[in-house]
Scaffold this motif. Structure first.
Motif, PDB file in Angstrom:
ATOM      1  N   LEU A   1       0.832  -1.203   0.000  1.00 11.60           N
ATOM      2  CA  LEU A   1       0.000   0.000   0.000  1.00 11.60           C
ATOM      3  C   LEU A   1       0.862   1.246   0.000  1.00 11.60           C
ATOM      4  CD1 LEU A   1      -2.739  -1.121   2.556  1.00 11.60           C
ATOM      5  CD2 LEU A   1      -2.966  -0.942   0.078  1.00 11.60           C
ATOM      6  N   ALA A   2       1.968   1.209   0.748  1.00 12.63           N
ATOM      7  CA  ALA A   2       2.874   2.365   0.793  1.00 12.63           C
ATOM      8  C   ALA A   2       3.555   2.583  -0.552  1.00 12.63           C
ATOM      9  CB  ALA A   2       3.923   2.159   1.882  1.00 12.63           C
ATOM     10  N   ASN A   3       3.747   1.508  -1.326  1.00 12.95           N
ATOM     11  CA  ASN A   3       4.417   1.606  -2.623  1.00 12.95           C
ATOM     12  C   ASN A   3       3.451   1.734  -3.790  1.00 12.95           C
ATOM     13  OD1 ASN A   3       7.028   1.434  -1.560  1.00 12.95           O
ATOM     14  ND2 ASN A   3       6.977  -0.808  -1.531  1.00 12.95           N
ATOM     15  N   THR A   4       2.173   1.891  -3.522  1.00 11.99           N
ATOM     16  CA  THR A   4       1.198   2.115  -4.588  1.00 11.99           C
ATOM     17  C   THR A   4       1.361   3.513  -5.157  1.00 11.99           C
ATOM     18  OG1 THR A   4      -0.426   0.588  -3.641  1.00 11.99           O
ATOM     19  CG2 THR A   4      -1.271   2.289  -5.111  1.00 11.99           C
ATOM     20  N   ARG A   5       1.403   3.617  -6.466  1.00 12.36           N
ATOM     21  CA  ARG A   5       1.573   4.935  -7.082  1.00 12.36           C
ATOM     22  C   ARG A   5       0.868   4.980  -8.438  1.00 12.36           C
ATOM     23  NH1 ARG A   5       6.525   2.372  -8.193  1.00 12.36           N
ATOM     24  NH2 ARG A   5       7.270   2.576 -10.343  1.00 12.36           N
ATOM     25  N   PHE A   6       0.732   6.197  -8.964  1.00 17.08           N
ATOM     26  CA  PHE A   6       0.109   6.432 -10.263  1.00 17.08           C
ATOM     27  C   PHE A   6       1.133   7.079 -11.192  1.00 17.08           C
ATOM     28  CE2 PHE A   6      -3.426   5.932  -7.474  1.00 17.08           C
ATOM     29  CZ  PHE A   6      -4.428   5.385  -8.247  1.00 17.08           C
ATOM     30  N   ALA A   7       1.219   6.586 -12.410  1.00 22.10           N
ATOM     31  CA  ALA A   7       2.159   7.124 -13.389  1.00 22.10           C
ATOM     32  C   ALA A   7       1.699   6.682 -14.779  1.00 22.10           C
ATOM     33  CB  ALA A   7       3.579   6.642 -13.108  1.00 22.10           C
ATOM     34  N   TYR A   8       2.366   7.186 -15.814  1.00 23.63           N
ATOM     35  CA  TYR A   8       2.062   6.777 -17.183  1.00 23.63           C
ATOM     36  C   TYR A   8       3.317   6.950 -18.016  1.00 23.63           C
ATOM     37  CZ  TYR A   8       1.916  11.734 -18.348  1.00 23.63           C
ATOM     38  OH  TYR A   8       2.251  13.050 -18.529  1.00 23.63           O
ATOM     39  N   ASN A   9       3.323   6.406 -19.233  1.00 28.78           N
ATOM     40  CA  ASN A   9       4.475   6.604 -20.112  1.00 28.78           C
ATOM     41  C   ASN A   9       4.049   6.525 -21.569  1.00 28.78           C
ATOM     42  OD1 ASN A   9       5.019   3.805 -21.294  1.00 28.78           O
ATOM     43  ND2 ASN A   9       5.050   3.338 -19.094  1.00 28.78           N
ATOM     44  N   PRO A  10       4.819   7.135 -22.474  1.00 27.70           N
ATOM     45  CA  PRO A  10       4.416   7.181 -23.889  1.00 27.70           C
ATOM     46  C   PRO A  10       4.417   5.826 -24.583  1.00 27.70           C
ATOM     47  CG  PRO A  10       6.566   8.220 -23.559  1.00 27.70           C
ATOM     48  CD  PRO A  10       5.996   7.987 -22.201  1.00 27.70           C
ATOM     49  N   LEU A  11       5.338   4.908 -24.229  1.00 28.39           N
ATOM     50  CA  LEU A  11       5.379   3.620 -24.931  1.00 28.39           C
ATOM     51  C   LEU A  11       4.115   2.820 -24.665  1.00 28.39           C
ATOM     52  CD1 LEU A  11       6.737   1.567 -26.704  1.00 28.39           C
ATOM     53  CD2 LEU A  11       8.082   0.785 -24.724  1.00 28.39           C
ATOM     54  N   THR A  12       3.615   2.861 -23.445  1.00 28.66           N
ATOM     55  CA  THR A  12       2.367   2.163 -23.146  1.00 28.66           C
ATOM     56  C   THR A  12       1.208   2.758 -23.946  1.00 28.66           C
ATOM     57  OG1 THR A  12       3.077   1.524 -20.932  1.00 28.66           O
ATOM     58  CG2 THR A  12       0.713   1.616 -21.321  1.00 28.66           C
ATOM     59  N   GLU A  13       1.174   4.087 -24.081  1.00 31.22           N
ATOM     60  CA  GLU A  13       0.117   4.711 -24.884  1.00 31.22           C
ATOM     61  C   GLU A  13       0.250   4.353 -26.364  1.00 31.22           C
ATOM     62  OE1 GLU A  13      -2.731   7.017 -23.526  1.00 31.22           O
ATOM     63  OE2 GLU A  13      -2.038   5.199 -22.519  1.00 31.22           O
ATOM     64  N   VAL A  14       1.483   4.249 -26.866  1.00 31.52           N
ATOM     65  CA  VAL A  14       1.687   3.782 -28.236  1.00 31.52           C
ATOM     66  C   VAL A  14       1.090   2.390 -28.409  1.00 31.52           C
ATOM     67  CG1 VAL A  14       3.435   2.951 -29.861  1.00 31.52           C
ATOM     68  CG2 VAL A  14       3.738   5.167 -28.761  1.00 31.52           C
ATOM     69  N   THR A  15       1.426   1.500 -27.478  1.00 35.66           N
ATOM     70  CA  THR A  15       0.966   0.111 -27.562  1.00 35.66           C
ATOM     71  C   THR A  15      -0.554   0.021 -27.501  1.00 35.66           C
ATOM     72  OG1 THR A  15       3.010  -0.682 -26.540  1.00 35.66           O
ATOM     73  CG2 THR A  15       1.089  -2.149 -26.464  1.00 35.66           C
ATOM     74  N   LEU A  16      -1.153   0.704 -26.526  1.00 38.34           N
ATOM     75  CA  LEU A  16      -2.604   0.622 -26.362  1.00 38.34           C
ATOM     76  C   LEU A  16      -3.348   1.310 -27.504  1.00 38.34           C
ATOM     77  CD1 LEU A  16      -2.914   1.136 -22.501  1.00 38.34           C
ATOM     78  CD2 LEU A  16      -3.263  -0.983 -23.801  1.00 38.34           C
ATOM     79  N   SER A  17      -2.780   2.384 -28.043  1.00 38.41           N
ATOM     80  CA  SER A  17      -3.442   3.052 -29.169  1.00 38.41           C
ATOM     81  C   SER A  17      -3.435   2.158 -30.403  1.00 38.41           C
ATOM     82  CB  SER A  17      -2.765   4.395 -29.473  1.00 38.41           C
ATOM     83  OG  SER A  17      -1.457   4.215 -29.993  1.00 38.41           O
ATOM     84  N   TYR A  18      -2.320   1.455 -30.641  1.00 35.30           N
ATOM     85  CA  TYR A  18      -2.263   0.550 -31.798  1.00 35.30           C
ATOM     86  C   TYR A  18      -3.178  -0.651 -31.583  1.00 35.30           C
ATOM     87  CZ  TYR A  18      -0.247  -1.625 -35.937  1.00 35.30           C
ATOM     88  OH  TYR A  18      -0.073  -2.172 -37.193  1.00 35.30           O
ATOM     89  N   HIS A  19      -3.224  -1.149 -30.358  1.00 37.61           N
ATOM     90  CA  HIS A  19      -4.142  -2.236 -30.022  1.00 37.61           C
ATOM     91  C   HIS A  19      -5.594  -1.819 -30.268  1.00 37.61           C
ATOM     92  CE1 HIS A  19      -6.372  -4.897 -27.121  1.00 37.61           C
ATOM     93  NE2 HIS A  19      -5.601  -5.789 -27.682  1.00 37.61           N
TER      94      HIS A  19
ATOM     95  N   PRO B   1       1.957  -8.234 -25.038  1.00 35.04           N
ATOM     96  CA  PRO B   1       3.251  -8.542 -24.418  1.00 35.04           C
ATOM     97  C   PRO B   1       3.668  -7.500 -23.387  1.00 35.04           C
ATOM     98  CG  PRO B   1       3.349  -8.961 -26.771  1.00 35.04           C
ATOM     99  CD  PRO B   1       2.023  -8.296 -26.504  1.00 35.04           C
ATOM    100  N   ASP B   2       4.175  -7.988 -22.265  1.00 31.83           N
ATOM    101  CA  ASP B   2       4.568  -7.090 -21.182  1.00 31.83           C
ATOM    102  C   ASP B   2       5.733  -6.186 -21.568  1.00 31.83           C
ATOM    103  OD1 ASP B   2       2.624  -8.188 -19.593  1.00 31.83           O
ATOM    104  OD2 ASP B   2       3.977  -9.507 -18.489  1.00 31.83           O
ATOM    105  N   PHE B   3       6.612  -6.643 -22.468  1.00 28.95           N
ATOM    106  CA  PHE B   3       7.818  -5.845 -22.735  1.00 28.95           C
ATOM    107  C   PHE B   3       7.520  -4.568 -23.517  1.00 28.95           C
ATOM    108  CE2 PHE B   3       7.798  -8.696 -26.444  1.00 28.95           C
ATOM    109  CZ  PHE B   3       8.164  -7.855 -27.495  1.00 28.95           C
ATOM    110  N   VAL B   4       6.326  -4.458 -24.126  1.00 26.35           N
ATOM    111  CA  VAL B   4       5.943  -3.184 -24.751  1.00 26.35           C
ATOM    112  C   VAL B   4       4.944  -2.425 -23.884  1.00 26.35           C
ATOM    113  CG1 VAL B   4       6.469  -3.777 -27.140  1.00 26.35           C
ATOM    114  CG2 VAL B   4       4.239  -4.412 -26.178  1.00 26.35           C
ATOM    115  N   MET B   5       4.785  -2.872 -22.643  1.00 21.41           N
ATOM    116  CA  MET B   5       3.922  -2.194 -21.672  1.00 21.41           C
ATOM    117  C   MET B   5       4.712  -1.998 -20.375  1.00 21.41           C
ATOM    118  SD  MET B   5       0.660  -1.950 -22.905  1.00 21.41           S
ATOM    119  CE  MET B   5      -0.450  -2.200 -21.537  1.00 21.41           C
ATOM    120  N   PRO B   6       5.883  -1.363 -20.427  1.00 17.56           N
ATOM    121  CA  PRO B   6       6.739  -1.299 -19.240  1.00 17.56           C
ATOM    122  C   PRO B   6       6.150  -0.395 -18.166  1.00 17.56           C
ATOM    123  CG  PRO B   6       7.586   0.160 -20.927  1.00 17.56           C
ATOM    124  CD  PRO B   6       6.434  -0.597 -21.553  1.00 17.56           C
ATOM    125  N   PRO B   7       6.352  -0.730 -16.890  1.00 11.54           N
ATOM    126  CA  PRO B   7       5.926   0.168 -15.815  1.00 11.54           C
ATOM    127  C   PRO B   7       6.729   1.459 -15.857  1.00 11.54           C
ATOM    128  CG  PRO B   7       7.269  -1.603 -14.947  1.00 11.54           C
ATOM    129  CD  PRO B   7       7.002  -1.950 -16.380  1.00 11.54           C
TER     130      PRO B   7
END
Length: 328
Positions: free
Chosen positions: A11-29, A74-80
């Motif tokens: 719970l202490a390590n829960t956080r919110f963030a985003y990145n462009p590669l994940t948006e690239v992947t999800l937009s193409y999906h 694939p997880d490798f195109v959806m990096p945290p």
């Protein structure tokens, strides 16, 4: 159903963030599903209608091999994310360093669902040759349909991350989960459940925490809770249907007479956070002119700014909002 056991450290390590590669992947999906008419009623249809003809004219065999319209991505195109403000260039450089066995494992799952292709076989047998080809295609796709919109996309995602972080601090994780998605449940402080999943899985975070990330292109819920990557859950961002087409700026005549037309339009626009370049595009004036007006409005206490990575966003201060309310 997926059951995730959490501890206080998680719970202490829960956080919110985003990145462009994940948006690239999800937009193409999303485009792949949209192409098959699976999501023609999506709120992203204006962007998809514009992007699809462009993408149809491109050759993207390696992106097709990795990102299909199936449920598994694939997880490798959806990096945290390490945080907000990441650059796609840096993420693609990191993509080239992903271990070959992880790539082969992910691509094999895609092939099991959608069949083997020459490109998928190449990812499995010779990933160090296939990855540069994938990176080149991602760059081409990004420049063709996303880079011109990234400032507005990231502003929307920043707003969501800031909102969720405040909510988490003030109301706790249960209140956050209740808003994120109906598939997320938290019957107690130690348990997070993803319902309506096609997988049956129980896992423990063991202090790793969990990362939530908003997306403008995710239509439901996406997750990865394996041991290799930081556990993460993606969800539909607040305001996801509004980013593509900036709102028309309509000002009150009284405030135009009081402040002048340019300052009135700028103040009205700043009911939403924008960068200087966003405002220049939205108001059809030069970035220099916008910057000068912002300086004067900030000196008057009507505008506030905050930095996110390399971008600076401006919005109304409480005093500016009160001023607009007077004239509304």
């Amino acid at each position: 159903m997926i059951i995730i056991r959490m501890r206080d450290r998680d719970l202490a390590n829960t956080r919110f963030a985003y990145n462009p590669l994940t948006e690239v992947t999800l937009s193409y999906h999303l485009l792949k599903a949209y192409h098959s008419k699976a999501h023609r009623t999506t709120r992203r249809h204006r962007w998809a209608d514009a992007a699809l003809p462009v993408v149809d004219g491109m050759q993207l065999p390696y992106m097709d091999a990795v990102i299909d319209s199936c449920r598994f991505i694939p997880d490798f195109v959806m990096p945290p994310s390490a945080g907000t403000g990441l650059r796609l260039e840096d993420q693609l450089n990191g993509l080239l360093d992903v271990p070959a066995d992880l790539i082969a494992e992910d691509i094999q799952k895609v092939a099991d669902l959608n069949g083997m292709t020459d490109e998928r076989e190449q990812f499995i047998k010779d990933p160090h040759h296939a990855l540069p080809c994938l990176v080149e295609e991602i760059w081409a796709y990004w420049n063709a349909v996303l880079t011109a919109h990234w400032s507005r996309i990231s502003a929307t995602l920043d707003n969501d991350v800031n909102y969720r972080a405040r909510q988490l601090a003030l109301e706790g994780i249960e209140a956050v989960l209740k808003e994120l998605n109906e598939q997320l449940e938290s019957p107690n402080r130690e348990t997070l459940i993803i319902t309506k999943s096609h997988y049956d899985l129980k896992t423990e975070l063991d202090g790793r925490g969990i990362q939530f990330y908003p997306s403008l292109f995710e239509l439901g819920l996406v997750w990865q809770v394996g041991t290799t990557w930081q556990p993460s859950i993606g969800y539909n961002a607040r305001g996801a249907g509004l980013w593509y087409e900036p709102p028309a700026i309509q000002t009150d005549e009284a405030i135009e007479l009081t402040l002048g037309a340019s300052k009135a339009r700028l103040l009205t626009a700043l009911q939403h956070p924008y960068t200087t370049s966003d405002l220049s595009h939205l108001l059809h004036v030069s970035a220099g002119a916008v910057s000068q007006q912002l300086t004067k409005l900030a000196q008057a206490g009507l505008v506030l700014s905050h930095r996110s990575g390399s971008r600076v966003y401006y919005r109304l201060s409480p005093r500016g909002a009160q001023l607009l309310e007077v004239f509304s």
